[in-house]
Design a protein around this motif. Sequence first.
Motif, short mmCIF file in Angstrom:
data_model
loop_
_atom_site.label_atom_id
_atom_site.label_comp_id
_atom_site.label_asym_id
_atom_site.label_seq_id
_atom_site.Cartn_x
_atom_site.Cartn_y
_atom_site.Cartn_z
N ALA A 33 0.84 -1.19 0.00
CA ALA A 33 0.00 0.00 0.00
C ALA A 33 0.87 1.24 0.00
N LEU A 34 0.37 2.26 -0.65
CA LEU A 34 1.10 3.52 -0.80
C LEU A 34 0.40 4.61 0.00
N GLY A 35 1.19 5.44 0.67
CA GLY A 35 0.64 6.60 1.36
C GLY A 35 1.46 7.84 1.02
N ILE A 36 0.78 8.95 0.86
CA ILE A 36 1.46 10.21 0.55
C ILE A 36 0.97 11.29 1.52
N PHE A 37 1.92 11.92 2.19
CA PHE A 37 1.63 13.07 3.06
C PHE A 37 2.16 14.33 2.38
N LEU A 38 1.32 15.33 2.26
CA LEU A 38 1.75 16.65 1.77
C LEU A 38 1.25 17.70 2.74
N ASN A 39 2.18 18.51 3.23
CA ASN A 39 1.83 19.55 4.21
C ASN A 39 1.05 18.99 5.39
N GLY A 40 1.42 17.80 5.80
CA GLY A 40 0.83 17.18 6.98
C GLY A 40 -0.48 16.43 6.76
N ASP A 41 -1.00 16.46 5.53
CA ASP A 41 -2.28 15.82 5.25
C ASP A 41 -2.11 14.55 4.43
N ILE A 42 -2.92 13.54 4.73
CA ILE A 42 -2.95 12.31 3.94
C ILE A 42 -3.65 12.61 2.62
N GLN A 43 -3.00 12.24 1.53
CA GLN A 43 -3.56 12.51 0.21
C GLN A 43 -4.37 11.31 -0.30
N LEU A 44 -5.61 11.56 -0.66
CA LEU A 44 -6.47 10.55 -1.26
C LEU A 44 -6.82 10.98 -2.68
N GLY A 45 -7.26 10.03 -3.49
CA GLY A 45 -7.58 10.33 -4.87
C GLY A 45 -9.04 10.71 -5.05
N LYS A 46 -9.49 10.67 -6.29
CA LYS A 46 -10.87 11.00 -6.64
C LYS A 46 -11.84 10.13 -5.84
N ASN A 47 -12.91 10.75 -5.33
CA ASN A 47 -13.91 10.04 -4.52
C ASN A 47 -13.29 9.35 -3.31
N ASN A 48 -12.27 10.00 -2.72
CA ASN A 48 -11.58 9.46 -1.54
C ASN A 48 -10.92 8.11 -1.80
N SER A 49 -10.47 7.91 -3.04
CA SER A 49 -9.79 6.65 -3.37
C SER A 49 -8.49 6.53 -2.59
N PHE A 50 -8.28 5.34 -2.01
CA PHE A 50 -6.99 5.08 -1.37
C PHE A 50 -5.97 4.90 -2.48
N PRO A 51 -4.77 5.52 -2.36
CA PRO A 51 -3.78 5.45 -3.43
C PRO A 51 -3.48 4.01 -3.85
N GLU A 52 -3.47 3.79 -5.16
CA GLU A 52 -3.26 2.45 -5.70
C GLU A 52 -1.89 2.38 -6.36
N CYS A 53 -1.11 1.35 -6.02
CA CYS A 53 0.23 1.23 -6.59
C CYS A 53 0.54 -0.16 -7.11
N SER A 54 -0.33 -1.13 -6.87
CA SER A 54 -0.01 -2.52 -7.25
C SER A 54 0.06 -2.71 -8.76
N HIS A 55 -0.48 -1.75 -9.51
CA HIS A 55 -0.47 -1.86 -10.97
C HIS A 55 0.86 -1.40 -11.58
N LEU A 56 1.76 -0.83 -10.78
CA LEU A 56 3.00 -0.29 -11.33
C LEU A 56 3.75 -1.37 -12.12
N PRO A 57 4.27 -0.99 -13.27
CA PRO A 57 4.83 -2.00 -14.21
C PRO A 57 6.21 -2.50 -13.83
N TYR A 58 6.27 -3.14 -12.68
CA TYR A 58 7.52 -3.78 -12.27
C TYR A 58 7.57 -5.17 -12.89
N PRO A 59 8.64 -5.55 -13.56
CA PRO A 59 8.66 -6.78 -14.37
C PRO A 59 8.39 -8.07 -13.60
N HIS A 60 8.69 -8.11 -12.30
CA HIS A 60 8.49 -9.35 -11.53
C HIS A 60 7.21 -9.31 -10.69
#
Length: 309
Positions: free
Chosen positions: A173-200
């Motif tokens: 799971a990925l988390g991003i803090f900017l200026n002390g706040d947790i960043q969520l995506g559109k419609n409060n989506s939790f950040p998604e990172c499992s799709h990143l194109p890592y070959p293995h």
Amino acid sequence: LEAKLIDKHEDTDYKSNLGRPRQILKISDNMQYCTVLIVHTLSDFSAHVFVYGHKKELASTPLPHVKSAKEFARTIDIAIDTLTKNCFINRALIKSIVIATHATVEQGETGIMYRNNNLDDVNIMLGQIVYKQTKIRTFIYNFAYGTLLKLKNTLEIDTENALVINNGEGSVALGIFLNGDIQLGKNNSFPECSHLPYPHGFEKSLGVFGEHTEDALFFAISVMAPIYNLSNVIITGNCFKEHLDTLERVKDKLKEQRDPRLHNIELSYRRITLKDCLEEMIYLSFDTLVDVLNPQMTKQNLQTIVSKI
């Protein structure tokens, strides 16, 4: 009894040869509203009942893992029936359900769950499915959100601007803090990172420590940290708990890269326990309970209830 969550009552319908009524335990009359926290991970599927304002659970029960959303909703419904009957609670006092799960999800009450590591269904409104079954308003959160909340609420941990990578139990799971706040995506989506194109396989390599874990971590930081110009990277989860030397090797490798923003990466491991995550999810459950109750009562009534607890 000491916390005044439960009162002793005499069962006048019970007769014994001893000539005195039997004592039964019943939830106190001033403990009016409850919430149910559902923990749904690879290793744990369980239901926990909490009275508003009290971190100690009133009751809990393990649940059998299921694969479909409909079975999931029915399992929760049966569990709530069982727990309320065992605790002599009126089911109507359960005002909210919070589900903490490993999922790609728009967090909250009406968001879409795109996938779940422990369910077969995809692109469904899981909260609404559980609500239709239980008739209790249901809120869905990524389990790792509890980790981010714990980091944010721990004063000695710098989360002003940070990249968080949480690994373990086969998930990442990925988390991003900017200026002390947790960043969520559109419609409060939790950040998604499992799709990143890592070959293995990104999630496969970071969910459990293995042959490609070190390289996958290097890939994750070198790709994501520069996006927001972040130099503070926090690693959590059990994947690296026994392999902290890996972090030092990754840090050295980052210093060798052409991008100067990777040269000063502060890479640290923070041990956030299951108990820590659950505590934050309990507080979140209380927040949902207040959200549900606000339209039903005046602020003064709510304050009166809280003052009694």
